[in-house]
Design a protein around this motif. Structure first.
Motif, PDB file in Angstrom:
ATOM      1  N   TYR A 168       0.724  -1.265   0.031  1.00 43.58           N
ATOM      2  CA  TYR A 168      -0.107   0.039   0.022  1.00 43.58           C
ATOM      3  C   TYR A 168       0.887   1.307   0.009  1.00 43.58           C
ATOM      4  N   THR A 169       1.518   1.305  -1.052  1.00 44.58           N
ATOM      5  CA  THR A 169       2.294   2.532  -1.206  1.00 44.58           C
ATOM      6  C   THR A 169       2.119   3.271  -2.811  1.00 44.58           C
ATOM      7  N   SER A 170       2.485   4.462  -2.848  1.00 44.90           N
ATOM      8  CA  SER A 170       2.232   5.178  -4.247  1.00 44.90           C
ATOM      9  C   SER A 170       3.168   4.520  -5.190  1.00 44.90           C
ATOM     10  N   ASP A 171       4.485   4.212  -4.679  1.00 41.64           N
ATOM     11  CA  ASP A 171       5.389   3.530  -5.762  1.00 41.64           C
ATOM     12  C   ASP A 171       4.480   2.049  -6.148  1.00 41.64           C
ATOM     13  N   GLN A 172       3.943   1.427  -5.444  1.00 40.02           N
ATOM     14  CA  GLN A 172       3.378   0.143  -5.668  1.00 40.02           C
ATOM     15  C   GLN A 172       2.281   0.436  -6.582  1.00 40.02           C
ATOM     16  N   ALA A 173       1.601   1.394  -6.589  1.00 38.12           N
ATOM     17  CA  ALA A 173       0.523   1.805  -7.325  1.00 38.12           C
ATOM     18  C   ALA A 173       0.736   2.208  -8.594  1.00 38.12           C
ATOM     19  N   ARG A 174       1.984   2.837  -8.631  1.00 36.98           N
ATOM     20  CA  ARG A 174       2.670   3.271  -9.941  1.00 36.98           C
ATOM     21  C   ARG A 174       3.320   2.181 -10.799  1.00 36.98           C
ATOM     22  N   GLU A 175       3.802   1.010  -9.978  1.00 41.37           N
ATOM     23  CA  GLU A 175       4.309   0.352 -10.825  1.00 41.37           C
ATOM     24  C   GLU A 175       3.268  -0.619 -11.148  1.00 41.37           C
ATOM     25  N   ARG A 176       2.186  -1.056 -10.698  1.00 36.23           N
ATOM     26  CA  ARG A 176       1.108  -1.541 -11.391  1.00 36.23           C
ATOM     27  C   ARG A 176       0.471  -0.828 -12.348  1.00 36.23           C
ATOM     28  N   ARG A 177       0.235   0.544 -12.306  1.00 34.15           N
ATOM     29  CA  ARG A 177      -0.036   1.203 -13.448  1.00 34.15           C
ATOM     30  C   ARG A 177       0.583   1.056 -14.915  1.00 34.15           C
ATOM     31  N   GLU A 178       1.984   1.216 -14.399  1.00 33.17           N
ATOM     32  CA  GLU A 178       3.091   0.794 -15.615  1.00 33.17           C
ATOM     33  C   GLU A 178       2.957  -0.401 -16.188  1.00 33.17           C
ATOM     34  N   PHE A 179       2.753  -1.410 -15.158  1.00 28.58           N
ATOM     35  CA  PHE A 179       2.510  -2.733 -15.803  1.00 28.58           C
ATOM     36  C   PHE A 179       1.335  -2.994 -16.660  1.00 28.58           C
ATOM     37  N   LEU A 180       0.221  -2.276 -16.396  1.00 28.01           N
ATOM     38  CA  LEU A 180      -1.110  -2.343 -17.056  1.00 28.01           C
ATOM     39  C   LEU A 180      -0.821  -1.524 -18.407  1.00 28.01           C
ATOM     40  N   ARG A 181       0.046  -0.535 -18.353  1.00 27.02           N
ATOM     41  CA  ARG A 181       0.210   0.165 -19.646  1.00 27.02           C
ATOM     42  C   ARG A 181       0.989  -0.630 -20.697  1.00 27.02           C
ATOM     43  N   VAL A 182       1.860  -1.549 -20.394  1.00 28.73           N
ATOM     44  CA  VAL A 182       2.538  -2.534 -21.176  1.00 28.73           C
ATOM     45  C   VAL A 182       1.838  -3.435 -21.439  1.00 28.73           C
ATOM     46  N   GLN A 183       0.842  -4.100 -20.557  1.00 27.50           N
ATOM     47  CA  GLN A 183       0.093  -5.268 -20.943  1.00 27.50           C
ATOM     48  C   GLN A 183      -1.134  -4.696 -21.759  1.00 27.50           C
ATOM     49  N   LEU A 199      -5.678   2.488   3.075  1.00 27.53           N
ATOM     50  CA  LEU A 199      -6.778   1.686   2.114  1.00 27.53           C
ATOM     51  C   LEU A 199      -6.823   0.181   2.511  1.00 27.53           C
ATOM     52  N   ARG A 200      -5.938  -0.155   3.410  1.00 30.42           N
ATOM     53  CA  ARG A 200      -5.882  -1.505   3.985  1.00 30.42           C
ATOM     54  C   ARG A 200      -7.013  -1.840   4.745  1.00 30.42           C
ATOM     55  N   GLY A 201      -7.596  -3.069   4.115  1.00 26.83           N
ATOM     56  CA  GLY A 201      -9.055  -3.563   4.454  1.00 26.83           C
ATOM     57  C   GLY A 201     -10.134  -3.112   3.607  1.00 26.83           C
ATOM     58  N   ASN A 202      -9.800  -2.095   2.593  1.00 27.12           N
ATOM     59  CA  ASN A 202     -10.580  -1.602   1.476  1.00 27.12           C
ATOM     60  C   ASN A 202     -10.444  -2.049  -0.030  1.00 27.12           C
ATOM     61  N   ILE A 203      -9.366  -2.429  -0.334  1.00 28.71           N
ATOM     62  CA  ILE A 203      -8.933  -2.769  -1.576  1.00 28.71           C
ATOM     63  C   ILE A 203      -7.820  -3.432  -1.750  1.00 28.71           C
ATOM     64  N   GLU A 204      -7.589  -4.346  -2.744  1.00 28.05           N
ATOM     65  CA  GLU A 204      -6.152  -5.006  -2.949  1.00 28.05           C
ATOM     66  C   GLU A 204      -5.658  -4.467  -4.354  1.00 28.05           C
ATOM     67  N   ASN A 205      -4.249  -4.657  -4.542  1.00 33.33           N
ATOM     68  CA  ASN A 205      -3.857  -4.233  -5.774  1.00 33.33           C
ATOM     69  C   ASN A 205      -4.154  -2.860  -6.250  1.00 33.33           C
ATOM     70  N   PHE A 206      -4.134  -1.959  -5.491  1.00 28.49           N
ATOM     71  CA  PHE A 206      -4.291  -0.551  -5.299  1.00 28.49           C
ATOM     72  C   PHE A 206      -3.801   0.048  -6.497  1.00 28.49           C
ATOM     73  N   ILE A 207      -4.252   0.545  -7.519  1.00 34.35           N
ATOM     74  CA  ILE A 207      -3.607   1.187  -8.760  1.00 34.35           C
ATOM     75  C   ILE A 207      -4.128   2.869  -8.750  1.00 34.35           C
ATOM     76  N   GLY A 208      -4.914   3.241  -8.009  1.00 33.18           N
ATOM     77  CA  GLY A 208      -5.217   4.700  -7.990  1.00 33.18           C
ATOM     78  C   GLY A 208      -6.960   4.901  -7.684  1.00 33.18           C
ATOM     79  N   THR A 209      -7.408   5.801  -7.848  1.00 32.94           N
ATOM     80  CA  THR A 209      -8.940   6.311  -7.665  1.00 32.94           C
ATOM     81  C   THR A 209      -9.477   6.818  -8.883  1.00 32.94           C
ATOM     82  N   LEU A 210     -10.728   6.515  -8.997  1.00 31.26           N
ATOM     83  CA  LEU A 210     -11.764   7.197 -10.081  1.00 31.26           C
ATOM     84  C   LEU A 210     -12.385   8.380  -9.357  1.00 31.26           C
ATOM     85  N   GLN A 211     -12.348   9.570 -10.172  1.00 32.55           N
ATOM     86  CA  GLN A 211     -13.062  10.544  -9.686  1.00 32.55           C
ATOM     87  C   GLN A 211     -14.480  10.532 -10.119  1.00 32.55           C
TER      88      GLN A 211
END
Length: 390
Positions: free
Chosen positions: A15-30, A48-60
Motif C-alpha cells: 500500500y504505497t504510491s510506488d506500488q500503485a505506480r508500478e502496477r499502472r506501468e505494468f497495465l500500460r505495457v500489458q 486503504l488496507r481492508g478496503n481494496i487489494e492491488n491498488f492502482i489509483g482512484t476514479l473521480q
C-alpha cells in the motif's frame, strides 16, 4: 501454453504510491491503457488496507449537493444538505426539487422500526426427526449459543435464531443488532463461532454450512421484505395540494390516481419496489458516504404507500425494510467519504439510525419529484436540458 504475467505485488508493503505506480506501468505495457487520471489521487494508500487489494489509483466521481431537506425524525432532525455522487444528469436537480416540496410541507417524519442483520447457516442431520429434535435443542441452548457468538464482537448482539426445516436440514437465520456498522462481516464471524460451539456440544452431531442462502446477502428477497435485513426504515410526509400544484405542476388527485395505476403495473412486473425509483438516490448517497455499494441490491426494495386525504392533501410514505448501512468501518473512514458523512452529522458512533432515516427521506424526495415529472411532462424535457453531454 504460456501464462499471462502476474500483477505486481509487494510482500513487504503493498500500500504505497510506488506500488500503485508500478502496477499502472505494468497495465500500460500489458493493455496499452494510460492510467494517468487514476494516478492522480489525494488519499494516502496506507489508509486503504481492508478496503481494496492491488491498488492502482482512484476514479473521480462527480459529487453534487441537494437540499435543504427538512427531517423531523426520531434520530435525524433538522435541515440537511445531501452529498450525492452520480454521473446521471438531472438526478441532483430532481432530488432537490423533491426535497423542497418536503421542506415546504413542514418536513418528513422518519423512524427506524427494526434492526436485524443475519448470517444464515444450514445444519444437516441424518433424518427429519433428528432435524426436528435438533431445532428443539437449539432453543434450549440459546443462552450458550448467544454467549459464543457475542464473545467475538464488542457491539454485536444476537437477538434470536429463526428456524426453517426442509427435508433433514434445518435452515436458520441468526439475527443480530450490529451497532453503527453494517455488520455483514461481524455477523459472519460471530455465527461461525456459534456454529463451532453447536457442533462441539450438540449430541446430534450436525454438519453445517455457514450460509445456507436464506440470508440472501446482497440479493433482494421476499424474506427480507417481511423479516427485515439491516434496518427497516420509514419516511412519510403530507403534501398540501397548493404546494403540489405550485412546485410539481400537478394536483394531489392526479398524483393519487397515477399512484394507483403505477401500483397495478408494479404488481404485474413483480417489482421489488413499487415507487418511481429508490435505487437512484440510495446509490448516489451510498457512494458519497463510503457504504458498500452492492448493498443497494437489498436496500432499494420497499413499499410506497399514499393516501388522498379528505381535505385534498396527500400523504406519501416509503417503507424500506432492508437498508444496510453504517457510519463506522468499511469505507466510511476514507477522507472524502468521511467528510460527506460529517456534512450530514453522521460519522462515527451512535449515528447509523440517523443515517438510515436520511436514506429513507432521500428516497421519498426522489419519488415525489420523478413521479410528478412524468405526469407534468417534465421528465423528458428535464433530461434533454440537464442529462445529455453535448
Amino acid at each position: 501454453m504460456s501464462r499471462a504475467p502476474a500483477i505486481p505485488r509487494s510482500k513487504t508493503d503493498d500500500y504505497t504510491s510506488d506500488q500503485a505506480r508500478e502496477r499502472r506501468e505494468f497495465l500500460r505495457v500489458q493493455t496499452g491503457a494510460e492510467l494517468s487520471s487514476a494516478g492522480s489521487f489525494s488519499v494516502d494508500p496506507q489508509q486503504l488496507r481492508g478496503n481494496i487489494e492491488n491498488f492502482i489509483g482512484t476514479l473521480q466521481m462527480p459529487l453534487g449537493v441537494a437540499g435543504p431537506l427538512k427531517i423531523n425524525g426520531e434520530a435525524a432532525q433538522g435541515d440537511f444538505y445531501l452529498p450525492l455522487a452520480t454521473t446521471e444528469g438531472t438526478l441532483v436537480a430532481s432530488y432537490s426539487r423533491g426535497m423542497r416540496v418536503i421542506s415546504e410541507s413542514g418536513g418528513c417524519t422518519t423512524a427506524v422500526a427494526r434492526h436485524a442483520m443475519q448470517r444464515a447457516p444450514v445444519f444437516m442431520l441424518d433424518s427429519v426427526l433428528t432435524a426436528k429434535r435438533f431445532g428443539q435443542w437449539l432453543e434450549q441452548n440459546m443462552t450458550s449459543i448467544k454467549a459464543a457468538a457475542e464473545a467475538t464482537t464488542r457491539s454485536g448482539q444476537l437477538i434470536d435464531v429463526e428456524q426453517y426445516l426442509v427435508a433433514n436440514m434445518v435452515y436458520t437465520r441468526f439475527n443480530y443488532t450490529t451497532g453503527d456498522a453494517a455488520g455483514q462481516n461481524m455477523t459472519g464471524k460471530a455465527t461461525f463461532a456459534a456454529c463451532e460451539w453447536i457442533k462441539a456440544n450438540c449430541p446430534f452431531a450436525p454438519n453445517y454450512i455457514l450460509s445456507g442462502g436464506i440470508d440472501t446477502d446482497k440479493k433482494h428477497s421476499a424474506m427480507n421484505m417481511i423479516r427485515t435485513r439491516g434496518k427497516r426504515v420509514i419516511a412519510e410526509v403530507t403534501i398540501k395540494n397548493e404546494v403540489a400544484k405550485r412546485l410539481l405542476g400537478v394536483d394531489t388527485q392526479t398524483l393519487f390516481r397515477a399512484r394507483q395505476i403505477a401500483n397495478a403495473g408494479s404488481i404485474q412486473a413483480g417489482s421489488a419496489y413499487n415507487g418511481p425509483h429508490s435505487a437512484n438516490g440510495i446509490a448516489a448517497l451510498f457512494i458519497a458516504t463510503g457504504q458498500d455499494e452492492a448493498n443497494v441490491a437489498e436496500s432499494h426494495a420497499g413499499i410506497a404507500y399514499t393516501q388522498l386525504l379528505d381535505n385534498g392533501d396527500y400523504y406519501w410514505s416509503v417503507t424500506l425494510p432492508a437498508v444496510i448501512c453504517g457510519t463506522f468501518g468499511g469505507g466510511t473512514g476514507l477522507p472524502g467519504q468521511r467528510q460527506s458523512l460529517e456534512m450530514l452529522g453522521c460519522y462515527g458512533a451512535g449515528k447509523s439510525d440517523k443515517f438510515a432515516e436520511i436514506v429513507a427521506a432521500v428516497v421519498l424526495a426522489g419519488d415525489i419529484s420523478l413521479g410528478s415529472a412524468v405526469l407534468a411532462g417534465d421528465w423528458v424535457s428535464s433530461h434533454e436540458q440537464y442529462g445529455r453531454n453535448r
